[in-house]
Motif scaffolding. Structure first.
Motif, PDB file in Angstrom:
ATOM      1  N   LEU A  92      -9.850 -27.925  -3.907  1.00  0.00           N
ATOM      2  CA  LEU A  92     -11.291 -27.797  -4.104  1.00  0.00           C
ATOM      3  C   LEU A  92     -11.700 -27.389  -5.526  1.00  0.00           C
ATOM      4  O   LEU A  92     -12.667 -27.940  -6.053  1.00  0.00           O
ATOM      5  CB  LEU A  92     -11.900 -26.859  -3.055  1.00  0.00           C
ATOM      6  N   LYS A 130     -27.453 -30.275  -3.082  1.00  0.00           N
ATOM      7  CA  LYS A 130     -27.426 -29.573  -4.358  1.00  0.00           C
ATOM      8  C   LYS A 130     -27.020 -30.529  -5.476  1.00  0.00           C
ATOM      9  O   LYS A 130     -27.565 -30.497  -6.578  1.00  0.00           O
ATOM     10  CB  LYS A 130     -26.444 -28.400  -4.288  1.00  0.00           C
ATOM     11  N   ILE A 131     -26.036 -31.387  -5.173  1.00  0.00           N
ATOM     12  CA  ILE A 131     -25.528 -32.311  -6.180  1.00  0.00           C
ATOM     13  C   ILE A 131     -26.583 -33.341  -6.557  1.00  0.00           C
ATOM     14  O   ILE A 131     -26.774 -33.660  -7.735  1.00  0.00           O
ATOM     15  CB  ILE A 131     -24.218 -32.965  -5.672  1.00  0.00           C
ATOM     16  N   LYS A 152     -20.189 -32.296   1.233  1.00  0.00           N
ATOM     17  CA  LYS A 152     -20.565 -30.951   1.654  1.00  0.00           C
ATOM     18  C   LYS A 152     -21.761 -30.415   0.865  1.00  0.00           C
ATOM     19  O   LYS A 152     -22.662 -29.794   1.424  1.00  0.00           O
ATOM     20  CB  LYS A 152     -19.351 -30.032   1.432  1.00  0.00           C
ATOM     21  N   ASN A 153     -21.751 -30.628  -0.449  1.00  0.00           N
ATOM     22  CA  ASN A 153     -22.829 -30.092  -1.291  1.00  0.00           C
ATOM     23  C   ASN A 153     -23.774 -31.206  -1.743  1.00  0.00           C
ATOM     24  O   ASN A 153     -24.350 -31.149  -2.831  1.00  0.00           O
ATOM     25  CB  ASN A 153     -22.241 -29.336  -2.490  1.00  0.00           C
ATOM     26  N   VAL A 208     -16.248 -32.464  -1.354  1.00  0.00           N
ATOM     27  CA  VAL A 208     -17.274 -31.720  -2.100  1.00  0.00           C
ATOM     28  C   VAL A 208     -18.556 -32.538  -2.210  1.00  0.00           C
ATOM     29  O   VAL A 208     -19.663 -32.019  -2.041  1.00  0.00           O
ATOM     30  CB  VAL A 208     -16.744 -31.323  -3.505  1.00  0.00           C
ATOM     31  N   SER A 210     -14.019 -29.838  -7.559  1.00  0.00           N
ATOM     32  CA  SER A 210     -15.346 -29.433  -8.011  1.00  0.00           C
ATOM     33  C   SER A 210     -15.529 -29.744  -9.496  1.00  0.00           C
ATOM     34  O   SER A 210     -16.635 -30.061  -9.937  1.00  0.00           O
ATOM     35  CB  SER A 210     -15.610 -27.949  -7.717  1.00  0.00           C
ATOM     36  N   VAL A 222     -16.262 -33.473  -9.657  1.00  0.00           N
ATOM     37  CA  VAL A 222     -17.640 -33.774  -9.237  1.00  0.00           C
ATOM     38  C   VAL A 222     -18.640 -33.330 -10.313  1.00  0.00           C
ATOM     39  O   VAL A 222     -19.651 -34.011 -10.548  1.00  0.00           O
ATOM     40  CB  VAL A 222     -17.945 -33.115  -7.874  1.00  0.00           C
TER      41      VAL A 222
END
Lengths: 412, 412
Positions: free
Chosen positions: B300, B26-27, B22-23, B19, B304, B307
Motif C-alpha cells: 500500500l 478523494k482521488i 478505496k479512495n 487504492v 499510494s 497513485v
C-alpha cells in the motif's frame, strides 16, 4: 522571463533575494525561464545593494505594475500583509508567502480568490521552514486518507526543551540562551505560548482534512510552565517533553486538534528531534507513518522553500494548481475536554496514599512515577486513557492536594 | 474522466487498483476528475474480481486503445517493461512506474521521449516506496544546490542488519527470518548484494545532479560478508553498520557515488532508522540537512506513491511537467579508490604491534578499536581519512596479516 516582486526585505525576504541571485541559473532551468526581481517593497532604503534601484516603499507601484506576475510576501503578520496579498490576487498576480499567521487566519479566503482568478497562492515556507511538507502532503500523499498529523513545529521551544532535558538548564536560562544565540526573538511570546505552533498545525490540518481550521478553535498551551521537575518525572516515566501540535480525524468527522507540551515515549521518532530542528509525522491509510525532519526556520532554509514555490508558480503560470481547502465551521474542532487522553499529573499533598486512592476511585488504575530525592509530599501519577474532563473532575474532587502540573502523554 | 491502464497485477499493481477504488472520491477531487481503470494487463485471469472484464493478456489492446491516456507499469524488471513503456510513450500515453530497474537503466531515454512527446513519465514509487522523495527533491528543494544525498534505501537489508545489531542474530538467521516474515524474497540477492540500493541511489543522483548515473558506474558492495564481529567492533567504535547509498558532488564536477555497508556514528539521524524502514538525507546549500523517513516498501505505501503520480499526471495531462535529467557520461562517476575515506579494518595477525606499526607507517595515526574477549591475534584499526587506494596499498604491503573486513566510516 518572469517578473516578480518581493514585499518585505527582512530575514526571509532578503534570503529570497539572495537565493534567487545565487542559484540563478539552476532556478531558471528548473522554472523553464529566468526569474527577474523587478521590485522590492520595504520602508527602508538599501543604497549599497546591487538591487538598490528596485526598492520602493510604495505598494501601489507593485500593485499597478502589470509586468509583475508573481508577488512574494515576507512581511509577516496580518497588517498590512493581508490587505496587500488580497489586492495582489484580485489584480491578477499569483502570490507566494512564508507568513503562517496570514495563512492560518486568512488562507481559506485567499485560496478561494486565487482559485476564482485562476492564480496560485502557495505557502510551503509557512510550516517547517525548509522542510518540504505542504507539497508532499498535498501531492505525494494525495492517494491517502490521512488520519493524523503531529509534529514539533517550533524550533525555539524545542531548543529550550532540549536544553532543559539534556543539560538540566532551567526554563528561564534556556530561553535567555536561545535569545542570545538568535534562536528566539526579543519578544518570544508567540513561540513560548504555543501560538506559532498552533498556526502551523492549523495550516497542516486544513490541508490534510480539507476544511479551514482557525487558531482560535484550537486549544493551545505553551511551555512557559514546564519545570525541571516535570522533565525529571517524564524521564523516569521513560519519555521526553516536547511541544506537540497534533490533529487527528475523529469518528464523527470532527477534528481532535491541540497544541500542548506532551510526553513522548523515548522510542517515538519525534522524541529524537532535538535543538532547533522540526519533525513532522503524517499517518495515512496507505502510507503508514512518514516523518519529515529538518531545520524548521532560519533565513536560507525558509527562503529556499519560498523560492521553490516561486519556481512552481512560474511553471504553472497559465495552469493554476488545484490546491486548497474548504471553508471552516464552528464546532469542526471538537472540545478537547471530550477527547480521550492519558496524562501525568503531579500533586503536592499531605497524605499521598489517601490522595492516590481518591484519584483512582474516580479514574481507575493509575501508574505511580517516582524520582529519586523527591519530597515525601509529592505524588506523580499517570492516568489511564479517559476523556480529559474526567481527569479534571477527579482532580477537583480530591481534597488536600495541590496540582503542580498536568502533562498529556502522546501516542506518537 | 480519465481512462488509465495498469500493467502487472502483482503486489504493487493490485495495490494500485485497491487504492484507486478505496479512495476513489478523494482521488477524483484531488485530480479534478474521476480516474477509471479501463484495462489491467496480466497473463493470469482473475474471474472473481469485480474488475474481471478489464483484464487482458494482450499488451496491444492497451497500446492501441486511444481512450487510455495514462499507463501504470508495475511489471518490474526490464523485459518486457522497457519495451512496453517505450511504446506507450511513443504512442502518446503518459506513464507512471514503480520500476526502479527500468528508471535506473533507461530513465534518461524514457524521460527524453516523454519530453519530446509532451507527456509525463513519473516514478515517485521507485525510491523509498511511500516516502515522498522524488517530488520533494525535484520541486521543494529546487532552489537549492544539492551537495549530497545519502540514505538507507533497502528495507530488507536494514531489517537484517537491525536483527544482527539489536539481537545479535547471525546474518543467515536474520535473512531467513526476513524471508519467513515476507520482508525478503525467495531470491534476495538483489537486496543483499546492494543492487537494489544501487538502482535507487542512481535515480536520486540523476535527479539531484542532472545527469544520468547508471548502476554499472557505481561501486556496489552488499551486506553478505558482514559478521557479528563487525557489528561488535562498530559498536565499540560508537557506531552502527548500515547499508548506505550515497552520492556527493566533487569539486571537479564529477560524482562520488557508492553503495556499501558503512559505520554510522550513533548520533547520525540515519543510525536511528531501523527494521524495514528507509531514511533519506539530503544536504543542500540553502536548506541544510533534511531527512525523509518511512516505509520504503510494502504494497500500500508503494501503491499510494504510484497513485499520487497518476493524480499528478491527470492534473498535468495537457501541460507536461519539466522533469528529468540529461544523458550520462563515461567517467562522470569518479573511481571510488580515488576518493578520501576513513575505514575500520580488521586483521588476523601474529604480531599485532608489528602489523599496526607497518600500517601506520603507510597511513599515519590509526585509532585502535577493542572489544572484550577478542582473540589476541585480532587487530581492528580505524584509519585516518585518505584516498581509498592508499588504504589498500598499506594493507597489501603488510606482512603476516589477513584482512578480515574493511568497512568505511560514513560522515552522515
Amino acid at each position: 522571463m518572469v517578473q516578480i516582486a518581493v514585499m518585505g526585505y527582512g530575514v526571509v525576504g532578503s534570503g529570497v533575494v539572495e537565493v534567487l541571485q545565487k542559484n540563478k541559473d539552476k532556478i531558471a532551468k528548473k522554472a523553464g525561464q529566468p526569474i527577474e526581481i523587478r521590485r522590492i517593497l520595504d520602508i527602508r532604503k538599501f543604497p549599497g545593494s546591487p538591487l538598490a534601484d528596485r526598492f520602493t516603499d510604495n505598494f501601489e507601484e507593485i500593485l499597478n505594475d502589470t509586468e509583475i506576475k508573481i508577488v512574494v510576501e515576507t512581511i509577516g503578520g496580518l497588517d498590512p500583509a493581508y490587505d496587500y496579498v488580497r489586492r495582489c490576487l484580485l489584480s491578477g498576480k499569483s502570490v507566494v508567502t512564508s507568513n503562517k499567521e496570514l495563512v492560518a487566519e486568512k488562507g481559506g479566503e485567499l485560496l478561494a480568490i486565487a482559485r476564482e482568478k485562476g492564480l496560485n497562492f502557495l505557502f510551503e515556507a509557512s510550516v517547517g521552514g525548509g522542510i518540504p511538507i505542504i507539497r508532499p502532503l498535498d501531492q505525494c500523499l494525495a492517494a491517502n486518507q490521512v488520519s493524523e498529523i503531529a509534529g514539533i513545529l517550533n524550533g525555539t521551544t524545542n531548543f529550550v526543551l532540549t536544553k532543559m532535558i539534556r543539560d538540566g538548564m532551567p526554563f528561564e536560562k534556556a530561553l535567555a540562551l536561545a535569545q542570545e544565540i538568535g534562536y528566539a526573538e526579543r519578544d518570544p511570546s508567540d513561540d513560548i505560548t504555543g501560538l506559532d505552533a498552533c498556526r502551523k498545525i492549523c495550516i497542516l490540518a486544513s490541508l490534510a482534512f480539507g476544511r479551514h481550521v482557525y487558531p482560535g478553535q484550537v486549544h493551545t498551551e505553551g511551555i512557559q510552565n514546564i519545570t525541571l521537575d516535570d522533565v525529571r518525572y517524564a524521564s523516569a516515566f521513560g519519555g521526553v517533553i516536547k511541544l506537540i501540535g497534533r490533529a487527528a480525524k475523529r469518528g464523527d468527522g470532527r477534528l481532535d486538534c491541540m497544541v500542548a507540551p506532551m510526553i513522548l515515549p523515548a522510542s517515538s521518532r519525534l522524541a529524537e528531534v532535538n535543538d532547533v530542528f522540526n519533525g513532522i509525522m503524517v499517518r495515512g491509510d496507505a502510507i503508514g507513518e512518514v516523518v519529515f525532519y529538518g531545520q524548521g526556520a532560519g533565513k536560507l532554509p525558509t527562503a529556499s522553500a519560498v523560492v521553490a514555490d516561486v519556481i512552481d508558480e512560474v511553471k504553472h503560470i497559465n495552469s493554476p494548481k488545484l490546491f486548497g481547502w474548504g471553508p471552516g465551521e464552528d464546532g469542526y474542532v471538537s472540545d478537547h475536554l471530550q477527547n480521550p487522553v492519558s496524562a501525568m499529573i503531579r500533586l503536592k499533598c499531605g497524605d499521598t496514599k489517601a490522595v492516590r486512592d481518591e484519584i483512582e476511585a474516580g479514574l481507575g488504575g493509575c501508574e505511580r512515577v517516582k524520582v529519586s530525592n523527591a519530597p515525601a509530599d509529592e505524588l506523580a501519577l499517570v492516568t489511564p486513557k479517559t476523556e480529559e474532563f474526567r481527569i479534571n473532575q477527579a482532580l477537583k474532587s480530591v481534597s488536600g492536594a495541590k496540582l503542580l502540573s498536568l502533562i498529556r502523554i502522546a501516542d506518537l
